[in-house]
Design an enzyme around this catalytic site. Structure first.
Site, PDB file in Angstrom:
ATOM      1  N   CYS A 293     -32.237  90.517  51.176  1.00 56.71           N
ATOM      2  CA  CYS A 293     -32.589  90.904  52.539  1.00 56.71           C
ATOM      3  C   CYS A 293     -32.596  92.436  52.713  1.00 56.71           C
ATOM      4  O   CYS A 293     -33.497  93.078  52.192  1.00 56.71           O
ATOM      5  CB  CYS A 293     -31.683  90.188  53.536  1.00 56.71           C
ATOM      6  SG  CYS A 293     -32.430  90.085  55.171  1.00 56.71           S
TER       7      CYS A 293
ATOM      8  N   HIS B  50     -30.905  84.904  51.858  1.00 60.62           N
ATOM      9  CA  HIS B  50     -29.499  85.158  51.524  1.00 60.62           C
ATOM     10  C   HIS B  50     -28.912  84.031  50.676  1.00 60.62           C
ATOM     11  O   HIS B  50     -28.240  83.145  51.218  1.00 60.62           O
ATOM     12  CB  HIS B  50     -28.660  85.233  52.809  1.00 60.62           C
ATOM     13  CG  HIS B  50     -28.948  86.421  53.661  1.00 60.62           C
ATOM     14  ND1 HIS B  50     -28.244  87.597  53.567  1.00 60.62           N
ATOM     15  CD2 HIS B  50     -29.868  86.620  54.627  1.00 60.62           C
ATOM     16  CE1 HIS B  50     -28.704  88.471  54.449  1.00 60.62           C
ATOM     17  NE2 HIS B  50     -29.694  87.889  55.107  1.00 60.62           N
TER      18      HIS B  50
ATOM     19  N   GLU C  91     -26.402  84.089  48.997  1.00 61.46           N
ATOM     20  CA  GLU C  91     -24.932  84.194  49.008  1.00 61.46           C
ATOM     21  C   GLU C  91     -24.288  83.387  50.129  1.00 61.46           C
ATOM     22  O   GLU C  91     -23.072  83.257  50.160  1.00 61.46           O
ATOM     23  CB  GLU C  91     -24.500  85.671  49.082  1.00 61.46           C
ATOM     24  CG  GLU C  91     -24.747  86.387  50.412  1.00 61.46           C
ATOM     25  CD  GLU C  91     -26.186  86.884  50.608  1.00 61.46           C
ATOM     26  OE1 GLU C  91     -27.078  86.489  49.826  1.00 61.46           O
ATOM     27  OE2 GLU C  91     -26.398  87.639  51.568  1.00 61.46           O
TER      28      GLU C  91
HETATM   29  N1  GLN Z   1     -33.272  93.406  59.368  1.00 60.53           N
HETATM   30  C1  GLN Z   1     -32.319  93.976  58.471  1.00 60.53           C
HETATM   31  C2  GLN Z   1     -32.763  95.340  57.962  1.00 60.53           C
HETATM   32  O1  GLN Z   1     -33.700  95.859  58.396  1.00 60.53           O
HETATM   33  C3  GLN Z   1     -32.051  93.050  57.298  1.00 60.53           C
HETATM   34  C4  GLN Z   1     -31.347  91.831  57.769  1.00 60.53           C
HETATM   35  C5  GLN Z   1     -30.428  91.219  56.761  1.00 60.53           C
HETATM   36  O2  GLN Z   1     -30.080  91.812  55.732  1.00 60.53           O
HETATM   37  N2  GLN Z   1     -29.962  90.049  57.085  1.00 60.53           N
HETATM   38  O3  GLN Z   1     -32.144  95.883  57.113  1.00 60.53           O
END
Ligand code: GLN
Length: 204
Positions: A85, A184, A186
Protein backbone atom coordinates in the site's frame (compact mmCIF):
# COMPACT_ATOMS: atom_id res chain seq x y z
CA UNK A 1 23.25 -12.99 3.48
CA UNK A 2 24.40 -11.66 6.82
CA UNK A 3 23.67 -14.57 9.12
CA UNK A 4 21.81 -17.87 8.93
CA UNK A 5 20.49 -18.36 5.39
CA UNK A 6 17.36 -19.97 6.79
CA UNK A 7 16.64 -17.04 9.06
CA UNK A 8 17.33 -13.88 7.05
CA UNK A 9 17.23 -10.56 8.88
CA UNK A 10 14.44 -8.51 7.38
CA UNK A 11 14.08 -4.86 8.31
CA UNK A 12 10.69 -3.24 8.62
CA UNK A 13 10.85 0.51 8.00
CA UNK A 14 9.55 1.71 11.34
CA UNK A 15 8.86 5.39 10.77
CA UNK A 16 5.07 5.22 10.44
CA UNK A 17 2.40 2.67 9.54
CA UNK A 18 1.44 -0.92 10.34
CA UNK A 19 4.90 -2.13 11.37
CA UNK A 20 3.77 -4.67 13.97
CA UNK A 21 1.63 -6.72 11.59
CA UNK A 22 4.61 -7.20 9.26
CA UNK A 23 6.81 -8.24 12.20
CA UNK A 24 4.45 -11.10 13.08
CA UNK A 25 4.03 -12.26 9.48
CA UNK A 26 7.80 -12.25 8.84
CA UNK A 27 8.51 -14.11 12.07
CA UNK A 28 5.93 -16.74 11.13
CA UNK A 29 7.77 -17.18 7.81
CA UNK A 30 11.01 -17.94 9.67
CA UNK A 31 12.71 -14.56 9.17
CA UNK A 32 14.17 -12.37 11.90
CA UNK A 33 12.30 -9.04 11.73
CA UNK A 34 14.00 -5.88 12.97
CA UNK A 35 12.76 -2.31 13.02
CA UNK A 36 14.88 0.11 10.99
CA UNK A 37 14.94 3.88 11.27
CA UNK A 38 18.67 4.76 11.05
CA UNK A 39 21.14 4.56 8.17
CA UNK A 40 23.44 2.25 10.15
CA UNK A 41 20.54 -0.20 10.56
CA UNK A 42 20.16 -0.55 6.77
CA UNK A 43 23.60 -2.18 6.65
CA UNK A 44 22.44 -4.96 8.94
CA UNK A 45 19.48 -6.28 6.91
CA UNK A 46 19.07 -8.81 4.09
CA UNK A 47 15.73 -7.36 2.94
CA UNK A 48 13.33 -4.52 3.76
CA UNK A 49 9.57 -4.23 4.18
CA UNK A 50 7.95 -0.83 3.76
CA UNK A 51 4.57 -1.01 5.52
CA UNK A 52 1.23 0.53 4.74
CA UNK A 53 0.42 3.82 6.39
CA UNK A 54 0.58 7.26 4.82
CA UNK A 55 3.12 7.67 2.04
CA UNK A 56 3.42 11.45 2.41
CA UNK A 57 4.25 11.01 6.12
CA UNK A 58 6.77 8.24 5.36
CA UNK A 59 8.30 10.45 2.66
CA UNK A 60 8.60 13.40 5.06
CA UNK A 61 10.22 11.26 7.77
CA UNK A 62 12.68 9.68 5.31
CA UNK A 63 13.70 13.21 4.31
CA UNK A 64 13.94 14.52 7.88
CA UNK A 65 16.09 11.56 8.99
CA UNK A 66 18.32 11.71 5.87
CA UNK A 67 17.34 8.20 4.85
CA UNK A 68 16.16 8.89 1.32
CA UNK A 69 19.45 8.73 -0.57
CA UNK A 70 20.96 5.84 1.47
CA UNK A 71 17.79 3.83 0.90
CA UNK A 72 17.67 4.62 -2.83
CA UNK A 73 21.29 3.50 -3.06
CA UNK A 74 20.66 0.21 -1.24
CA UNK A 75 17.74 -0.50 -3.57
CA UNK A 76 19.89 0.30 -6.62
CA UNK A 77 22.52 -2.09 -5.23
CA UNK A 78 19.90 -4.88 -5.13
CA UNK A 79 18.42 -4.92 -1.62
CA UNK A 80 15.28 -7.09 -1.80
CA UNK A 81 12.22 -5.10 -0.74
CA UNK A 82 8.48 -5.52 -0.31
CA UNK A 83 6.08 -2.59 -0.04
CA UNK A 84 2.38 -2.86 0.79
CA UNK A 85 0.00 0.00 0.00
CA UNK A 86 1.86 3.16 1.12
CA UNK A 87 4.99 0.98 0.74
CA UNK A 88 4.08 0.36 -2.91
CA UNK A 89 3.78 4.12 -3.42
CA UNK A 90 7.22 4.62 -1.85
CA UNK A 91 8.80 2.01 -4.16
CA UNK A 92 7.46 3.64 -7.35
CA UNK A 93 9.48 5.60 -9.91
CA UNK A 94 6.57 7.99 -10.46
CA UNK A 95 3.57 8.84 -8.26
CA UNK A 96 0.33 10.52 -9.37
CA UNK A 97 -2.09 12.37 -7.09
CA UNK A 98 0.39 12.95 -4.31
CA UNK A 99 1.77 16.12 -2.75
CA UNK A 100 4.21 18.02 -4.97
CA UNK A 101 6.98 17.67 -2.36
CA UNK A 102 6.49 13.92 -1.79
CA UNK A 103 9.55 11.78 -2.52
CA UNK A 104 9.74 8.18 -3.67
CA UNK A 105 12.43 5.52 -3.89
CA UNK A 106 12.59 4.29 -7.52
CA UNK A 107 12.65 0.63 -6.50
CA UNK A 108 10.34 -0.47 -9.36
CA UNK A 109 9.91 1.07 -12.82
CA UNK A 110 6.21 1.90 -12.41
CA UNK A 111 3.77 4.78 -12.16
CA UNK A 112 1.47 4.46 -9.16
CA UNK A 113 -1.71 6.44 -8.60
CA UNK A 114 -2.23 7.22 -4.93
CA UNK A 115 -5.74 6.75 -3.39
CA UNK A 116 -6.75 5.47 -6.83
CA UNK A 117 -9.88 3.58 -5.76
CA UNK A 118 -11.02 6.45 -3.58
CA UNK A 119 -13.42 7.98 -6.01
CA UNK A 120 -15.48 4.80 -6.07
CA UNK A 121 -14.95 3.40 -2.60
CA UNK A 122 -12.34 3.96 0.12
CA UNK A 123 -11.80 0.42 1.32
CA UNK A 124 -12.89 -2.98 0.08
CA UNK A 125 -11.94 -6.65 0.00
CA UNK A 126 -11.84 -9.09 -2.86
CA UNK A 127 -10.42 -12.49 -3.77
CA UNK A 128 -7.75 -12.42 -6.43
CA UNK A 129 -5.38 -14.73 -8.26
CA UNK A 130 -1.72 -14.05 -7.56
CA UNK A 131 0.66 -15.30 -10.26
CA UNK A 132 3.20 -17.78 -8.97
CA UNK A 133 1.44 -18.31 -5.63
CA UNK A 134 -0.35 -21.60 -5.22
CA UNK A 135 -3.20 -22.59 -2.94
CA UNK A 136 -6.15 -20.80 -4.52
CA UNK A 137 -7.37 -17.20 -4.58
CA UNK A 138 -6.03 -14.75 -2.05
CA UNK A 139 -8.22 -12.49 0.10
CA UNK A 140 -6.99 -8.95 -0.50
CA UNK A 141 -7.81 -6.00 1.77
CA UNK A 142 -7.56 -2.56 0.15
CA UNK A 143 -7.50 0.53 2.39
CA UNK A 144 -7.29 3.86 0.53
CA UNK A 145 -5.13 1.91 -1.84
CA UNK A 146 -3.05 2.86 -4.85
CA UNK A 147 -2.98 1.03 -8.17
CA UNK A 148 -0.22 0.66 -10.74
CA UNK A 149 -1.09 2.79 -13.73
CA UNK A 150 2.03 1.93 -15.75
CA UNK A 151 4.31 -1.07 -15.28
CA UNK A 152 7.69 -0.82 -17.04
CA UNK A 153 8.86 -3.52 -19.45
CA UNK A 154 10.98 -5.24 -16.77
CA UNK A 155 8.07 -5.43 -14.33
CA UNK A 156 6.02 -8.60 -13.85
CA UNK A 157 2.32 -8.07 -13.17
CA UNK A 158 1.33 -10.56 -10.45
CA UNK A 159 -2.29 -9.62 -9.73
CA UNK A 160 -5.11 -7.47 -11.09
CA UNK A 161 -8.54 -6.59 -9.72
CA UNK A 162 -10.85 -9.39 -10.91
CA UNK A 163 -14.17 -7.55 -11.29
CA UNK A 164 -16.12 -4.39 -10.54
CA UNK A 165 -15.45 -0.84 -11.74
CA UNK A 166 -11.68 -1.21 -11.30
CA UNK A 167 -11.47 -4.62 -13.06
CA UNK A 168 -8.08 -5.17 -14.68
CA UNK A 169 -6.22 -2.60 -12.57
CA UNK A 170 -2.76 -3.80 -11.53
CA UNK A 171 -2.42 -4.38 -7.78
CA UNK A 172 0.70 -6.56 -7.37
CA UNK A 173 4.03 -6.36 -9.21
CA UNK A 174 7.59 -7.58 -9.03
CA UNK A 175 10.81 -6.31 -10.57
CA UNK A 176 13.80 -8.54 -9.83
CA UNK A 177 13.80 -8.85 -6.02
CA UNK A 178 11.43 -5.96 -5.32
CA UNK A 179 7.79 -6.77 -4.71
CA UNK A 180 4.81 -4.45 -4.16
CA UNK A 181 1.10 -4.92 -3.43
CA UNK A 182 -1.69 -2.32 -3.33
CA UNK A 183 -3.35 -4.40 -0.64
CA UNK A 184 -2.33 -5.47 2.87
CA UNK A 185 -1.37 -9.15 3.10
CA UNK A 186 -0.16 -8.47 6.66
CA UNK A 187 -3.71 -8.09 7.98
CA UNK A 188 -5.42 -11.26 6.76
CA UNK A 189 -3.31 -14.01 8.33
CA UNK A 190 -2.59 -15.35 4.82
CA UNK A 191 1.20 -15.60 4.86
CA UNK A 192 1.76 -16.46 1.20
CA UNK A 193 3.04 -13.05 0.07
CA UNK A 194 5.41 -12.78 3.04
CA UNK A 195 6.55 -16.34 2.32
CA UNK A 196 7.24 -15.37 -1.31
CA UNK A 197 9.22 -12.36 -0.09
CA UNK A 198 11.25 -14.28 2.50
CA UNK A 199 12.07 -16.85 -0.21
CA UNK A 200 13.25 -14.02 -2.51
CA UNK A 201 15.47 -12.73 0.34
CA UNK A 202 16.81 -16.24 1.08
CA UNK A 203 17.86 -16.61 -2.56
CA UNK A 204 19.62 -13.24 -2.20
N1 GLN B 1 -3.51 6.32 1.03
C1 GLN B 1 -2.29 6.05 1.71
C2 GLN B 1 -1.12 6.83 1.11
O1 GLN B 1 -1.30 7.64 0.31
C3 GLN B 1 -1.97 4.56 1.69
C4 GLN B 1 -2.96 3.83 2.52
C5 GLN B 1 -2.43 2.59 3.16
O2 GLN B 1 -1.22 2.34 3.22
N2 GLN B 1 -3.32 1.83 3.73
O3 GLN B 1 -0.02 6.61 1.48
Amino acid sequence: MLGDVNQPTIGVLALQGDVREHFSALAECGAKPVGVRRVSEFDAIDGLVIPGGESTAISRLLTVFDLLEPLRKRLRDGLPAFGSCAGMIMLASEVLDTRPDAEHLDGIDMTVRRNAFGRQVDSFETDLDFAGIEGGPMRAVFIRAPWVERAGSGVEVLATVPHGPAAGRIVAVRQRSVLATSFHPEVTGDLRVHKLFTDIVRKG
